[in-house]
Design a protein around this motif. Sequence first.
Motif, short mmCIF file in Angstrom:
data_model
loop_
_atom_site.label_atom_id
_atom_site.label_comp_id
_atom_site.label_asym_id
_atom_site.label_seq_id
_atom_site.Cartn_x
_atom_site.Cartn_y
_atom_site.Cartn_z
N LYS A 3 47.05 17.25 98.30
CA LYS A 3 46.67 16.73 99.61
C LYS A 3 46.44 17.89 100.57
CE LYS A 3 50.31 14.04 100.02
NZ LYS A 3 51.23 13.04 100.59
N THR A 4 45.49 17.71 101.46
CA THR A 4 45.19 18.74 102.46
C THR A 4 45.25 18.11 103.85
OG1 THR A 4 42.80 18.31 102.38
CG2 THR A 4 43.69 19.97 100.86
N MET A 5 45.55 18.97 104.82
CA MET A 5 45.63 18.50 106.21
C MET A 5 45.18 19.63 107.13
SD MET A 5 48.82 16.79 108.27
CE MET A 5 49.87 18.22 108.04
N ASN A 6 44.32 19.28 108.05
CA ASN A 6 43.81 20.22 109.04
C ASN A 6 43.90 19.58 110.40
OD1 ASN A 6 42.61 22.30 110.41
ND2 ASN A 6 40.55 21.88 109.66
N SER A 7 44.63 20.25 111.30
CA SER A 7 44.82 19.71 112.64
C SER A 7 43.64 20.07 113.53
CB SER A 7 46.12 20.25 113.25
OG SER A 7 46.27 19.81 114.58
N ALA A 41 42.94 19.06 93.68
CA ALA A 41 43.72 18.72 92.48
C ALA A 41 43.60 17.25 92.11
CB ALA A 41 45.19 19.09 92.69
N MET A 42 43.32 16.40 93.08
CA MET A 42 43.16 14.98 92.78
C MET A 42 41.97 14.76 91.85
SD MET A 42 45.54 13.43 94.64
CE MET A 42 44.97 11.80 94.93
N PHE A 43 40.87 15.43 92.16
CA PHE A 43 39.66 15.25 91.36
C PHE A 43 39.81 15.91 89.98
CE2 PHE A 43 38.49 15.23 95.85
CZ PHE A 43 37.87 14.00 95.95
N SER A 44 40.48 17.05 89.92
CA SER A 44 40.72 17.68 88.62
C SER A 44 41.65 16.82 87.77
CB SER A 44 41.30 19.08 88.81
OG SER A 44 42.58 19.02 89.40
N GLY A 45 42.58 16.11 88.40
CA GLY A 45 43.45 15.20 87.65
C GLY A 45 42.69 14.04 87.06
N TRP A 46 41.77 13.47 87.84
CA TRP A 46 40.94 12.38 87.28
C TRP A 46 40.06 12.90 86.14
CZ3 TRP A 46 40.31 10.98 92.99
CH2 TRP A 46 41.15 9.91 93.32
#
Length: 228
Positions: free
Chosen positions: A44-48, A175-180
């Motif tokens: 997960k990523t987050m940018n304020s 990493a989410m897309f690499s996991g799929w």
Amino acid sequence: FIKERDQTLKMVFLTTKMMQRTALFVTFGGLVTSLITTFLPLWKTMNSELNEVENWYSGLWHTCIFTEEVGVQCKAYESILALPLDLQISRVLMLVSIGTGALAVLVAFPGLEGVEVCSGQQGLKRGLLILSGVLSWVSALTTLAPVSIVAYTTVVEFWDENVPDVMPRWEFGEAMFSGWFAGLALAIGGTLFFIAVCMGDYDQRPPSLPNTPQLKQRTKHYLKTEVL
């Protein structure tokens, strides 16, 4: 001549031996990708919007922050029990995925044609390939499940109306897309193992009986009897 060449190429590439090695290669690629995904802190990523210089990254094991001045700084989670339930489940499932995927590769190797291990025992080799296909499917499911769970919770939290609009929100990481992709590769690898087993059974079927003169005479006799 062109048709004969095409048929020869098909016979070379669409063999049981090539299918087995393709299945092993695809499964091994899915295993490596799943292993990398497990330890990447990019789930997960987050940018304020208030501070665009800082980027936050979250994974199953670490939380990282990236700044232009310092670079990337990562910190491991202090308490396992304090983690959200989705991360705890994802940790266990990803470890199970790595274990079953590694077993699928190890089990499939002695079952390949041309490998001297278990030579002369076609039934045992066939059983090892079937077991490897099952383990690949289990590894695929235990990879797709945690990635999908984290993706679901991320979407729910992102659209939570109780959170103020000013607060930054987590989004999907690489990493989410690499996991799929890893789960899909493992599922395809397991399917190819079963296809290789079916091709081996087809190659080992007993040949059909040729048309001997006695059979031809009997056929002619039956035809004459029907006419009469």
